[in-house]
Design a protein around this motif. Structure first.
Motif, PDB file in Angstrom:
ATOM      1  N   ILE A  15     -11.912  38.200 -24.012  1.00 22.83           N
ATOM      2  CA  ILE A  15     -10.464  38.712 -24.833  1.00 22.83           C
ATOM      3  C   ILE A  15      -9.274  38.152 -23.797  1.00 22.83           C
ATOM      4  CG2 ILE A  15      -9.046  40.711 -25.196  1.00 22.83           C
ATOM      5  CD1 ILE A  15     -11.878  42.152 -25.228  1.00 22.83           C
ATOM      6  N   THR A  16      -8.265  37.553 -24.453  1.00 23.38           N
ATOM      7  CA  THR A  16      -7.215  36.783 -23.898  1.00 23.38           C
ATOM      8  C   THR A  16      -6.859  38.010 -22.822  1.00 23.38           C
ATOM      9  OG1 THR A  16      -6.744  35.798 -25.930  1.00 23.38           O
ATOM     10  CG2 THR A  16      -5.199  35.705 -24.175  1.00 23.38           C
ATOM     11  N   ALA A  17      -6.566  37.353 -21.593  1.00 19.91           N
ATOM     12  CA  ALA A  17      -5.922  37.796 -20.325  1.00 19.91           C
ATOM     13  C   ALA A  17      -6.781  39.251 -19.968  1.00 19.91           C
ATOM     14  CB  ALA A  17      -4.515  38.278 -20.777  1.00 19.91           C
ATOM     15  N   SER A  18      -8.050  39.453 -20.469  1.00 17.79           N
ATOM     16  CA  SER A  18      -8.510  40.643 -20.243  1.00 17.79           C
ATOM     17  C   SER A  18     -10.092  40.397 -19.875  1.00 17.79           C
ATOM     18  CB  SER A  18      -8.876  41.645 -21.371  1.00 17.79           C
ATOM     19  OG  SER A  18      -7.382  41.795 -21.961  1.00 17.79           O
ATOM     20  N   THR A  19     -10.039  39.488 -18.520  1.00 20.08           N
ATOM     21  CA  THR A  19     -11.757  39.242 -18.210  1.00 20.08           C
ATOM     22  C   THR A  19     -12.399  40.336 -17.717  1.00 20.08           C
ATOM     23  OG1 THR A  19     -10.496  37.282 -17.365  1.00 20.08           O
ATOM     24  CG2 THR A  19     -12.792  37.337 -16.879  1.00 20.08           C
ATOM     25  N   ILE A  20     -11.664  41.222 -17.244  1.00 13.16           N
ATOM     26  CA  ILE A  20     -12.459  42.399 -16.471  1.00 13.16           C
ATOM     27  C   ILE A  20     -13.044  43.337 -17.606  1.00 13.16           C
ATOM     28  CG2 ILE A  20     -12.179  44.455 -15.142  1.00 13.16           C
ATOM     29  CD1 ILE A  20      -9.812  43.168 -13.463  1.00 13.16           C
ATOM     30  N   THR A  21     -12.080  43.414 -18.701  1.00 13.66           N
ATOM     31  CA  THR A  21     -12.763  44.268 -19.578  1.00 13.66           C
ATOM     32  C   THR A  21     -13.966  43.264 -20.335  1.00 13.66           C
ATOM     33  OG1 THR A  21     -10.554  45.329 -20.243  1.00 13.66           O
ATOM     34  CG2 THR A  21     -12.241  45.192 -21.969  1.00 13.66           C
ATOM     35  N   SER A  22     -13.901  41.980 -20.550  1.00  9.68           N
ATOM     36  CA  SER A  22     -14.924  41.360 -21.011  1.00  9.68           C
ATOM     37  C   SER A  22     -16.095  41.278 -20.430  1.00  9.68           C
ATOM     38  CB  SER A  22     -14.472  40.117 -21.406  1.00  9.68           C
ATOM     39  OG  SER A  22     -13.025  39.813 -22.240  1.00  9.68           O
ATOM     40  N   VAL A  23     -15.989  41.082 -19.021  1.00 10.66           N
ATOM     41  CA  VAL A  23     -17.027  41.221 -18.159  1.00 10.66           C
ATOM     42  C   VAL A  23     -17.977  42.625 -18.207  1.00 10.66           C
ATOM     43  CG1 VAL A  23     -18.058  40.882 -15.888  1.00 10.66           C
ATOM     44  CG2 VAL A  23     -16.100  39.154 -16.915  1.00 10.66           C
ATOM     45  N   ALA A  24     -16.935  43.735 -18.225  1.00 12.55           N
ATOM     46  CA  ALA A  24     -17.513  44.925 -18.037  1.00 12.55           C
ATOM     47  C   ALA A  24     -18.402  45.379 -19.393  1.00 12.55           C
ATOM     48  CB  ALA A  24     -16.371  45.910 -17.719  1.00 12.55           C
ATOM     49  N   LEU A  25     -17.825  45.026 -20.344  1.00 11.50           N
ATOM     50  CA  LEU A  25     -18.347  45.611 -21.762  1.00 11.50           C
ATOM     51  C   LEU A  25     -19.678  44.566 -21.825  1.00 11.50           C
ATOM     52  CD1 LEU A  25     -15.567  45.906 -24.183  1.00 11.50           C
ATOM     53  CD2 LEU A  25     -16.718  47.614 -22.749  1.00 11.50           C
ATOM     54  N   THR A  26     -19.657  43.267 -21.355  1.00 12.88           N
ATOM     55  CA  THR A  26     -20.738  42.350 -21.560  1.00 12.88           C
ATOM     56  C   THR A  26     -21.992  42.984 -20.643  1.00 12.88           C
ATOM     57  OG1 THR A  26     -19.368  40.662 -21.976  1.00 12.88           O
ATOM     58  CG2 THR A  26     -21.602  40.057 -21.337  1.00 12.88           C
ATOM     59  N   LYS A  27     -21.680  43.441 -19.692  1.00 14.02           N
ATOM     60  CA  LYS A  27     -22.718  43.990 -18.675  1.00 14.02           C
ATOM     61  C   LYS A  27     -23.314  45.232 -19.125  1.00 14.02           C
ATOM     62  CE  LYS A  27     -23.230  45.405 -14.082  1.00 14.02           C
ATOM     63  NZ  LYS A  27     -22.498  46.317 -13.043  1.00 14.02           N
ATOM     64  N   ILE A  28     -22.432  46.066 -19.943  1.00 16.69           N
ATOM     65  CA  ILE A  28     -23.200  47.250 -20.294  1.00 16.69           C
ATOM     66  C   ILE A  28     -24.417  46.764 -21.656  1.00 16.69           C
ATOM     67  CG2 ILE A  28     -22.615  49.183 -21.709  1.00 16.69           C
ATOM     68  CD1 ILE A  28     -19.962  49.502 -20.309  1.00 16.69           C
ATOM     69  N   VAL A  29     -23.682  45.807 -22.328  1.00 18.99           N
ATOM     70  CA  VAL A  29     -24.527  45.269 -23.592  1.00 18.99           C
ATOM     71  C   VAL A  29     -25.834  44.734 -22.933  1.00 18.99           C
ATOM     72  CG1 VAL A  29     -24.604  43.771 -25.608  1.00 18.99           C
ATOM     73  CG2 VAL A  29     -22.625  44.941 -25.009  1.00 18.99           C
ATOM     74  N   LYS A  30     -25.641  43.931 -21.994  1.00 21.00           N
ATOM     75  CA  LYS A  30     -26.746  43.358 -21.324  1.00 21.00           C
ATOM     76  C   LYS A  30     -27.743  44.365 -20.767  1.00 21.00           C
ATOM     77  CE  LYS A  30     -29.095  39.710 -19.525  1.00 21.00           C
ATOM     78  NZ  LYS A  30     -30.226  39.160 -20.405  1.00 21.00           N
ATOM     79  N   THR A  31     -27.357  45.137 -20.065  1.00 24.26           N
ATOM     80  CA  THR A  31     -28.096  46.240 -19.316  1.00 24.26           C
ATOM     81  C   THR A  31     -28.912  47.101 -20.346  1.00 24.26           C
ATOM     82  OG1 THR A  31     -26.382  46.654 -17.735  1.00 24.26           O
ATOM     83  CG2 THR A  31     -28.301  48.139 -17.641  1.00 24.26           C
ATOM     84  N   VAL A  32     -28.225  47.437 -21.557  1.00 28.68           N
ATOM     85  CA  VAL A  32     -28.980  48.088 -22.633  1.00 28.68           C
ATOM     86  C   VAL A  32     -30.275  47.219 -23.108  1.00 28.68           C
ATOM     87  CG1 VAL A  32     -28.647  49.325 -24.859  1.00 28.68           C
ATOM     88  CG2 VAL A  32     -26.835  49.721 -23.097  1.00 28.68           C
ATOM     89  N   VAL A  33     -29.551  46.023 -23.802  1.00 29.34           N
ATOM     90  CA  VAL A  33     -30.883  45.206 -24.377  1.00 29.34           C
ATOM     91  C   VAL A  33     -31.817  45.019 -23.467  1.00 29.34           C
ATOM     92  CG1 VAL A  33     -29.057  44.180 -26.084  1.00 29.34           C
ATOM     93  CG2 VAL A  33     -29.598  42.851 -24.059  1.00 29.34           C
TER      94      VAL A  33
END
Lengths: 205, 209
Positions: B166-184
């Protein structure tokens, strides 16, 4: 009555908690990126302010001054948690968008400041007017800043599009620097307003 | 000494009164809060798995081993009497505090969908993750959570790599991706242990992860 009215008015302009006393700014800058957040935060804050001030004013003689701060915090925290629970139960959408800022009302300096400076020393009636005035003073500034930032920064007002489709939102206003800029403009507007009102009062006198 | 005891008693009385009033409000609002959460969860589950009919709670056997990311619910989703996938409600830290996601994994080890249930990040920036009108890929009109749909467990999940930020929101993008990755990752292992595979071939392919 006249005195009560004056107490009420103090909070709105002359001693506006955000623009004149300049306390409680962190949450004010953080949640004012949308109008609905501004309204929600303003109302939640007013509620907590009103009930904490009332309870503390009623029990002010029973509170030993050396442990007053922990007691204030217990009372403020209890009302804040109530607001949080009620919002979660009945307004889940609003609660979701306000997030962490509702629990943070506990440590908001406006409430702590008013409780310490005003309601711990005053009887019930002026305290009610003070808390409502301060709450309204807080709410109008929150909604004002939020409206400014949301319209320019996102092209919407309370989620409804108000700008022409060709309008390219200025992201700057949603970002923290935009918040500081708008906040500064509001401070200068309030000082201008205050001077004007004082002048007209002198002319009348 | 006497003075200190008196202060302690006064403080205790105020604390007890505050506790009692909170207990009352809590007990009144609790059923409504739970009902609201259940409604939101069921709606999201049906949204992720279109043919979902039955839900079986498997929270006990599907747990996170990541200290930051907690799995609050795990649900085996069934449609037409047979399992069609597993969904996990997971929470983890993001820019503005806790983020709660619902991640659905289909039996072929591809993501059925990701829904953001709770996110307190900056409106206009990180909060765009839950804005249905914000597209990380404007050409294909995919939202941030929408882009995970169809991704396989074996994919990289690298922000600004195979995951658009997401533009200007790398922290959010990384945090959410990490949750998705952990779950899958965990959900895929769980499907393995529960021997739920669509066909032996596909199951084996994903098992290579």
């Amino acid at each position: 009555m006249n005195k009560l009215w004056k107490t009420f008015k103090q909070g709105i302009i002359y001693e506006n908690p955000l623009l004149m006393l300049m306390i409680g700014l962190c949450s004010a800058l953080a949640v004012t990126s949308s109008v609905s957040n501004g309204i929600g935060m303003g109302l939640a804050m007013t509620f907590v302010l009103l009930f904490s001030e009332v309870v503390i004013s009623v029990f002010r003689k029973a509170i030993p001054s050396s442990v007053r701060i922990p007691i204030f915090i217990i009372i403020i925290a209890a009302f804040t948690t109530m607001v949080d629970l009620v919002m979660k139960a009945y307004f889940p959408d609003l609660s979701a968008s306000m997030g962490v800022f509702i629990p943070l009302i506990v440590v908001n300096c406006i409430i702590m400041g008013r409780v310490e400076a005003f309601s711990s020393k005053q009887p019930l009636l002026p305290v009610i007017f003070d808390s409502l005035g301060m709450g309204l003073g807080y709410t109008w500034v929150m909604v004002g800043i939020a409206a400014f930032r949301e319209v320019l920064g996102n092209g919407t007002f309370a989620g409804l599009p108000v700008m022409p489709a060709a309008y390219q939102p200025i992201l700057f206003f949603i970002l923290p620097p935009g918040g500081f800029l708008v906040f500064g403009l509001f401070i200068s507007f309030n000082i201008w307003l205050k001077d004007r009102m004082q002048k007209s009062m002198k002319e009348r006198a | 000494m006497k003075g200190i005891v008196r202060l302690g008693v006064v403080l205790a009385i105020f604390a007890a009164a505050a506790c009692a009033s909170l207990a009352v409000v809590y007990s009144i609002t609790k059923p409504r809060i739970e009902a609201q959460e259940q409604i939101a969860l069921t709606a999201s589950l049906k949204d992720v798995f279109l043919e979902a009919e039955e839900f079986e709670d498997v929270t006990e056997s599907l747990k996170s081993d990541n200290l930051d990311i907690a799995f609050t619910n795990a649900i085996l989703v069934k449609g037409g009497g047979a399992p069609i996938g597993v969904a996990v409600k997971a929470s983890g830290p993001s820019y503005g505090g806790k983020a709660v996601l619902l991640v659905g994994l289909a039996l072929n080890r591809s993501i059925a969908g990701v829904r953001i249930l709770e996110l307190n990040d900056t409106p206009g920036l990180g909060a765009n993750a839950k804005n249905p009108g914000y597209y990380v890929n404007k050409a294909e009109k995919t939202t941030f959570p929408g882009q995970f749909e169809g991704k396989y467990v074996t994919d990289g999940f690298v922000v600004k790599g195979d995951v658009a930020a997401i533009t200007a929101s790398t922290i959010t993008s990384v945090a959410l991706t990490k949750i998705v990755k952990t779950v899958v990752d965990k959900a895929a292992l769980w499907l393995e242990s529960a021997t739920l595979s669509p066909t032996p071939q596909e199951g084996a392919a994903a098992g290579g992860n």
